[in-house]
Scaffold this active site. Structure first.
Site, PDB file in Angstrom:
ATOM      1  N   ASN A  15       0.869  -1.184   0.000  1.00 24.34           N
ATOM      2  CA  ASN A  15       0.000   0.000   0.000  1.00 24.34           C
ATOM      3  C   ASN A  15       0.902   1.229   0.000  1.00 24.34           C
ATOM      4  O   ASN A  15       1.495   1.565   1.021  1.00 24.34           O
ATOM      5  CB  ASN A  15      -0.895  -0.037   1.247  1.00 24.34           C
ATOM      6  CG  ASN A  15      -1.759   1.211   1.379  1.00 24.34           C
ATOM      7  OD1 ASN A  15      -1.799   2.048   0.479  1.00 24.34           O
ATOM      8  ND2 ASN A  15      -2.454   1.334   2.501  1.00 24.34           N
ATOM      9  N   TRP A  16       0.986   1.874  -1.144  1.00 24.15           N
ATOM     10  CA  TRP A  16       1.895   3.017  -1.277  1.00 24.15           C
ATOM     11  C   TRP A  16       1.334   4.288  -0.637  1.00 24.15           C
ATOM     12  O   TRP A  16       2.006   5.302  -0.574  1.00 24.15           O
ATOM     13  CB  TRP A  16       2.215   3.277  -2.754  1.00 24.15           C
ATOM     14  CG  TRP A  16       3.026   2.185  -3.400  1.00 24.15           C
ATOM     15  CD1 TRP A  16       3.501   1.044  -2.803  1.00 24.15           C
ATOM     16  CD2 TRP A  16       3.468   2.131  -4.764  1.00 24.15           C
ATOM     17  NE1 TRP A  16       4.203   0.293  -3.717  1.00 24.15           N
ATOM     18  CE2 TRP A  16       4.203   0.934  -4.925  1.00 24.15           C
ATOM     19  CE3 TRP A  16       3.303   2.982  -5.868  1.00 24.15           C
ATOM     20  CZ2 TRP A  16       4.774   0.576  -6.148  1.00 24.15           C
ATOM     21  CZ3 TRP A  16       3.872   2.615  -7.088  1.00 24.15           C
ATOM     22  CH2 TRP A  16       4.602   1.426  -7.215  1.00 24.15           C
ATOM     23  N   LYS A  17       0.078   4.231  -0.235  1.00 23.56           N
ATOM     24  CA  LYS A  17      -0.583   5.399   0.364  1.00 23.56           C
ATOM     25  C   LYS A  17      -0.390   6.626  -0.545  1.00 23.56           C
ATOM     26  O   LYS A  17      -0.367   6.468  -1.766  1.00 23.56           O
ATOM     27  CB  LYS A  17      -0.077   5.607   1.797  1.00 23.56           C
ATOM     28  CG  LYS A  17      -0.217   4.311   2.625  1.00 23.56           C
ATOM     29  CD  LYS A  17      -0.038   4.488   4.098  1.00 23.56           C
ATOM     30  CE  LYS A  17      -0.233   3.152   4.797  1.00 23.56           C
ATOM     31  NZ  LYS A  17      -0.139   3.240   6.242  1.00 23.56           N
ATOM     32  N   HIS A 100      -9.513   1.069   4.874  1.00 23.35           N
ATOM     33  CA  HIS A 100      -8.244   1.229   5.604  1.00 23.35           C
ATOM     34  C   HIS A 100      -8.477   2.158   6.790  1.00 23.35           C
ATOM     35  O   HIS A 100      -9.292   3.083   6.714  1.00 23.35           O
ATOM     36  CB  HIS A 100      -7.180   1.813   4.661  1.00 23.35           C
ATOM     37  CG  HIS A 100      -5.806   1.770   5.250  1.00 23.35           C
ATOM     38  ND1 HIS A 100      -5.375   2.706   6.156  1.00 23.35           N
ATOM     39  CD2 HIS A 100      -4.787   0.893   5.090  1.00 23.35           C
ATOM     40  CE1 HIS A 100      -4.137   2.394   6.528  1.00 23.35           C
ATOM     41  NE2 HIS A 100      -3.754   1.308   5.889  1.00 23.35           N
ATOM     42  N   GLU A 102      -6.897   4.562   7.826  1.00 25.11           N
ATOM     43  CA  GLU A 102      -6.715   5.995   7.501  1.00 25.11           C
ATOM     44  C   GLU A 102      -7.961   6.549   6.817  1.00 25.11           C
ATOM     45  O   GLU A 102      -8.309   7.716   7.009  1.00 25.11           O
ATOM     46  CB  GLU A 102      -5.443   6.156   6.646  1.00 25.11           C
ATOM     47  CG  GLU A 102      -4.198   5.937   7.505  1.00 25.11           C
ATOM     48  CD  GLU A 102      -3.000   5.357   6.766  1.00 25.11           C
ATOM     49  OE1 GLU A 102      -2.958   5.393   5.526  1.00 25.11           O
ATOM     50  OE2 GLU A 102      -2.089   4.853   7.473  1.00 25.11           O
ATOM     51  N   GLU A 172      -5.219  -4.991  10.575  1.00 23.31           N
ATOM     52  CA  GLU A 172      -4.227  -3.946  10.776  1.00 23.31           C
ATOM     53  C   GLU A 172      -4.519  -3.208  12.085  1.00 23.31           C
ATOM     54  O   GLU A 172      -5.319  -2.252  12.089  1.00 23.31           O
ATOM     55  CB  GLU A 172      -4.270  -2.942   9.620  1.00 23.31           C
ATOM     56  CG  GLU A 172      -3.911  -3.529   8.282  1.00 23.31           C
ATOM     57  CD  GLU A 172      -3.260  -2.494   7.364  1.00 23.31           C
ATOM     58  OE1 GLU A 172      -2.252  -2.831   6.748  1.00 23.31           O
ATOM     59  OE2 GLU A 172      -3.745  -1.348   7.293  1.00 23.31           O
ATOM     60  N   GLY A 178       2.685   2.266  10.886  1.00 23.30           N
ATOM     61  CA  GLY A 178       3.641   3.371  10.761  1.00 23.30           C
ATOM     62  C   GLY A 178       4.359   3.714  12.055  1.00 23.30           C
ATOM     63  O   GLY A 178       4.979   4.767  12.159  1.00 23.30           O
ATOM     64  N   SER A 218       3.648  -2.130  10.351  1.00 18.32           N
ATOM     65  CA  SER A 218       5.102  -2.167  10.570  1.00 18.32           C
ATOM     66  C   SER A 218       5.742  -3.487  10.145  1.00 18.32           C
ATOM     67  O   SER A 218       6.682  -3.963  10.781  1.00 18.32           O
ATOM     68  CB  SER A 218       5.436  -1.842  12.042  1.00 18.32           C
ATOM     69  OG  SER A 218       5.032  -0.509  12.351  1.00 18.32           O
ATOM     70  N   GLY A 239       2.977  -1.173   4.301  1.00 15.58           N
ATOM     71  CA  GLY A 239       2.966   0.261   4.002  1.00 15.58           C
ATOM     72  C   GLY A 239       4.370   0.748   3.691  1.00 15.58           C
ATOM     73  O   GLY A 239       4.882   0.589   2.582  1.00 15.58           O
ATOM     74  N   GLY A 240       5.021   1.346   4.687  1.00 16.30           N
ATOM     75  CA  GLY A 240       6.326   2.000   4.491  1.00 16.30           C
ATOM     76  C   GLY A 240       7.350   1.157   3.745  1.00 16.30           C
ATOM     77  O   GLY A 240       8.013   1.645   2.819  1.00 16.30           O
TER      78      GLY A 240
HETATM   79  P1  13P Z   1       3.136   0.387   7.709  1.00 12.84           P
HETATM   80  O1  13P Z   1       3.659  -0.892   7.097  1.00 12.84           O
HETATM   81  O2  13P Z   1       3.860   1.601   7.228  1.00 12.84           O
HETATM   82  O3  13P Z   1       3.040   0.278   9.198  1.00 12.84           O
HETATM   83  O4  13P Z   1       1.629   0.557   7.166  1.00 12.84           O
HETATM   84  C1  13P Z   1       0.753  -0.497   7.262  1.00 12.84           C
HETATM   85  C2  13P Z   1      -0.453  -0.160   6.496  1.00 12.84           C
HETATM   86  O5  13P Z   1      -1.237   0.695   6.868  1.00 12.84           O
HETATM   87  C3  13P Z   1      -0.675  -0.893   5.234  1.00 12.84           C
HETATM   88  O6  13P Z   1      -1.960  -0.649   4.737  1.00 12.84           O
END
Ligand code: 13P
Length: 260
Positions: A15-17, A100, A102, A172, A178, A218, A239-240
């Site tokens: 997920n590149w957000k 998600h 977010e 999640e 994050g 994470s 994510g990251g």
């Molecule tokens: P991180 O891997 O950056 O913690 O993000 C997880 C995430 O929200 C994937 O959708």
């Protein structure tokens, strides 16, 4: 029932957000594709921002690297300023992340809205990756099971049982996203078991056994093996670390540990 009795193909999604515009996204996807080569045992999915999806599709089409959107609206078209419809994603994406934390937290998405989107995804042959997860306050107050139950029952109601193999659920925990503070594999597996038990109640054991449930929060190349080693965790939503070449290592380690 243990979810480990059914053979499910592991799935690693990045997920590149809100990162990587079209040119950067295309170049990064091309480098991932070149580095990964062929690895049929793990499904891998890139989820770029909507505006970058066509550019990434141009370099990944014909490969086994799949694409997902990060969100969509449930209507097909009309006066919904700023939204992206399932029809617009068809032909470009196979997957769509829905609900998600977010989106739920910053944009007010409710279980009811996520459910309408999930139903629309099924109707348009897009595979939803539906996210659920508790806040730290919920966990500390022993409310994890209650929160997850509400989210699963609300977000995943009324789906076609015979196509449940197209559904992915991402567990999640919000406190792990994050933060560099991943859940332990055991904590994640405990909640995944709750999710699968709820799906069994809603859809029966056979259909529920086909749903893939990922962990997200994470995830890195350093900890993916712990999650992948658990037979009830079917991969990760990253994510990251999905914005780095590390993503390739995460996929490779999953393939190695799952022994597929
Ligand atoms: P991180 O891997 O950056 O913690 O993000 C997880 C995430 O929200 C994937 O959708």
């Amino acid at each position: 029932m243990s979810g480990s009795t059914v053979r499910r193909v592991p799935i690693i999604a990045g997920n590149w957000k809100m990162n990587l515009g079209p040119t950067e996204a295309r170049d990064f996807a091309a480098s991932i594709l070149a580095d990964l080569g062929s690895l049929p045992s793990v499904e891998r999915v890139l989820c770029p921002p909507a505006i970058s999806i066509p550019a990434v599709h141009a370099v990944t089409s014909g490969s086994d690297l799949r694409l997902g959107a990060q969100n969509m609206y449930f209507e097909e078209k009309g006066a919904y300023t700023g939204e992206i419809s399932p029809l617009m994603l068809q032909g470009l994406c196979e997957y769509v992340i829905l609900g998600h934390s977010e989106r739920r937290g910053y944009f007010g998405e409710t279980d009811e809205l996520v459910n309408r989107k999930a139903l629309s995804a099924f109707a348009h042959r897009l595979r939803p990756i539906v996210c659920v997860g508790e806040r730290l306050e919920d966990r500390d107050a022993n409310l994890t099971e209650r929160v997850i139950t509400t989210q699963v029952q609300g977000s995943l109601a009324g789906l076609p049982a015979e196509r449940l193999g197209e559904l992915v659920v991402a567990y999640e925990p919000i406190w792990a996203i994050g933060t560099g503070r991943a859940a332990t594999a055991q904590d994640a597996a405990d909640v995944v078991a709750i999710i699968r038990a709820l799906l069994v109640e809603m859809y029966g054991a056979v259909a529920a056994g086909q749903v893939r449930v990922q962990y997200g929060g994470s995830v890195t190349a350093a900890n993916i093996a712990e999650f992948a080693a658990n037979p009830d965790i079917d991969g990760a939503l990253v994510g990251g670390a999905s914005l780095k070449p590390e993503f390739v290592e995460i996929v490779r380690k999953t393939a190695a540990v799952k022994g597929a």
